[in-house]
Design a protein around this motif. Sequence first.
Motif, PDB file in Angstrom:
ATOM      1  N   UNK A 233      46.079  58.049  -0.071  1.00 36.79           N
ATOM      2  CA  UNK A 233      45.936  58.009   1.381  1.00 36.79           C
ATOM      3  C   UNK A 233      47.051  57.223   2.060  1.00 36.79           C
ATOM      4  N   UNK A 234      47.482  56.121   1.442  1.00 38.64           N
ATOM      5  CA  UNK A 234      48.381  55.204   2.124  1.00 38.64           C
ATOM      6  C   UNK A 234      49.843  55.396   1.782  1.00 38.64           C
ATOM      7  N   UNK A 235      50.167  56.018   0.659  1.00 43.14           N
ATOM      8  CA  UNK A 235      51.577  56.230   0.318  1.00 43.14           C
ATOM      9  C   UNK A 235      52.308  57.067   1.375  1.00 43.14           C
ATOM     10  N   UNK A 236      51.698  58.143   1.918  1.00 44.55           N
ATOM     11  CA  UNK A 236      52.399  58.862   2.991  1.00 44.55           C
ATOM     12  C   UNK A 236      52.700  57.990   4.201  1.00 44.55           C
ATOM     13  N   UNK A 237      51.845  56.999   4.455  1.00 40.89           N
ATOM     14  CA  UNK A 237      52.076  56.108   5.590  1.00 40.89           C
ATOM     15  C   UNK A 237      53.392  55.355   5.431  1.00 40.89           C
ATOM     16  N   UNK A 238      53.737  54.998   4.201  1.00 47.06           N
ATOM     17  CA  UNK A 238      55.012  54.314   3.965  1.00 47.06           C
ATOM     18  C   UNK A 238      56.184  55.227   4.300  1.00 47.06           C
ATOM     19  N   UNK A 239      56.109  56.488   3.881  1.00 47.34           N
ATOM     20  CA  UNK A 239      57.179  57.423   4.204  1.00 47.34           C
ATOM     21  C   UNK A 239      57.293  57.679   5.694  1.00 47.34           C
ATOM     22  N   UNK A 240      56.156  57.821   6.374  1.00 45.27           N
ATOM     23  CA  UNK A 240      56.175  58.055   7.813  1.00 45.27           C
ATOM     24  C   UNK A 240      56.735  56.852   8.560  1.00 45.27           C
ATOM     25  N   UNK A 241      56.359  55.649   8.146  1.00 44.82           N
ATOM     26  CA  UNK A 241      56.820  54.449   8.837  1.00 44.82           C
ATOM     27  C   UNK A 241      58.318  54.240   8.680  1.00 44.82           C
ATOM     28  N   UNK A 242      58.872  54.666   7.553  1.00 44.77           N
ATOM     29  CA  UNK A 242      60.295  54.456   7.309  1.00 44.77           C
ATOM     30  C   UNK A 242      61.177  55.507   7.962  1.00 44.77           C
ATOM     31  N   UNK A 243      60.618  56.667   8.321  1.00 42.36           N
ATOM     32  CA  UNK A 243      61.477  57.753   8.764  1.00 42.36           C
ATOM     33  C   UNK A 243      61.223  58.319  10.139  1.00 42.36           C
ATOM     34  N   UNK A 244      60.152  57.919  10.824  1.00 48.79           N
ATOM     35  CA  UNK A 244      59.806  58.612  12.074  1.00 48.79           C
ATOM     36  C   UNK A 244      60.811  58.340  13.191  1.00 48.79           C
ATOM     37  N   UNK A 245      61.573  57.243  13.126  1.00 52.71           N
ATOM     38  CA  UNK A 245      62.567  56.949  14.159  1.00 52.71           C
ATOM     39  C   UNK A 245      63.961  56.744  13.568  1.00 52.71           C
ATOM     40  N   UNK A 246      64.217  57.385  12.447  1.00 48.10           N
ATOM     41  CA  UNK A 246      65.489  57.171  11.760  1.00 48.10           C
ATOM     42  C   UNK A 246      66.686  57.578  12.605  1.00 48.10           C
ATOM     43  N   UNK A 247      66.584  58.695  13.328  1.00 45.31           N
ATOM     44  CA  UNK A 247      67.707  59.221  14.110  1.00 45.31           C
ATOM     45  C   UNK A 247      67.520  58.972  15.603  1.00 45.31           C
TER      46      UNK A 247
ATOM     47  N   UNK B 287      58.583  61.149   3.917  1.00 51.04           N
ATOM     48  CA  UNK B 287      59.775  60.555   4.517  1.00 51.04           C
ATOM     49  C   UNK B 287      60.696  61.637   5.071  1.00 51.04           C
ATOM     50  N   UNK B 288      60.924  62.693   4.270  1.00 52.11           N
ATOM     51  CA  UNK B 288      61.763  63.787   4.736  1.00 52.11           C
ATOM     52  C   UNK B 288      61.168  64.492   5.940  1.00 52.11           C
ATOM     53  N   UNK B 289      59.845  64.656   5.958  1.00 51.87           N
ATOM     54  CA  UNK B 289      59.190  65.297   7.093  1.00 51.87           C
ATOM     55  C   UNK B 289      59.299  64.430   8.346  1.00 51.87           C
ATOM     56  N   UNK B 290      59.106  63.113   8.188  1.00 55.15           N
ATOM     57  CA  UNK B 290      59.226  62.216   9.331  1.00 55.15           C
ATOM     58  C   UNK B 290      60.657  62.191   9.855  1.00 55.15           C
TER      59      UNK B 290
END
Length: 330
Positions: free
Chosen positions: A94-108, A188-191
């Motif tokens: 449940x929580x591993x995707x949250x790490x990817x989303x938090x790291x990538x949602x504002x990357x660009x 992360x890639x999706x975010x």
Amino acid sequence: MQAAMTEKNAVSKPVERRAGGGFVTLYQKELADHFHSARFKLVFALLIVTSLAGLYGALQSIADSTSASSEYVFLGLYTLSSSGIPSFASFLAYLAPLAGLALGFDAINRERSQGTLNRLVSQPIHRDAVINAKFLSGVTVIFIMIFFVGAMVGGLGLAIIGIPPSAEELRRILSYLLFTVVYTSLWLGMAQLFSVLCKHAATSALITIAVWIFLTLFAEMIVGIIANLAYPLEGIQGFYNMLDNYQLQMNLNRLSPYYLYCEATSTLLSPNARTLGIMTQESLSGALAGYLPFEESLLLIWPHLTAMLALTMAAFTVSYICFMRQEIRA
């Protein structure tokens, strides 16, 4: 003439070195930004706390005589739950995707809104080094977090139960953690893709969270409704539709990365899982009782790993293409 050419080469060499080392410089910068950000510390602390909670529940279950009699006691640290506390594997799903989303949602889009993206690409570096460094630095941070909490659970569990893991258990645990890294990198890639497509960080965050919630919580319910509409289970005909209903549900659920991950990790961490489909009397006929070797379990989930890697690369490739085609203005 020769002196002028020598001076020109001397001037161009540092520029070439900067161009060739642009990715390394950006990669180190992104790593430092991640490690010093409050977002990383919050997500990392959340993973540590939930991992300790999962370990506590597993230790309570292992204290039971029936659990302690299992041949793979060390794997129970990652799979067992007790007293309403989910297992470590359930927490991580449940929580591993949250790490990817938090790291990538504002990357660009964060760089774009702050006005630093145009300064970044104006430097003597390749433009694709920007998005490559952001993605690979995020994967590195994910790798460190996942393997840290995995090693923490294993180390504390070993100190408490005093039973060292076998080579079979170590291979299963390492494969499980690597698969979790791939699964988190997909998010992360999706975010990062939505960060490229959306102008505002809040918009990309809402979209990625909505996709995560849908695929994690609601996709399986919708799949059940579709399967029941296609193959109703009411009446006498429902008895004959049970197999088709289940197969349709399973095939549609496998379109979700969350279901693929849960199915694959449960197979890796449960040596007694011998198949991913329906267990029939024909399939059990002639089968020897016992646990499935690691190599056989890996063959079962190999399509899942291939699909997860393909989805991760597809998300990154689309974000890469969109970023390279976008116009960046001051």
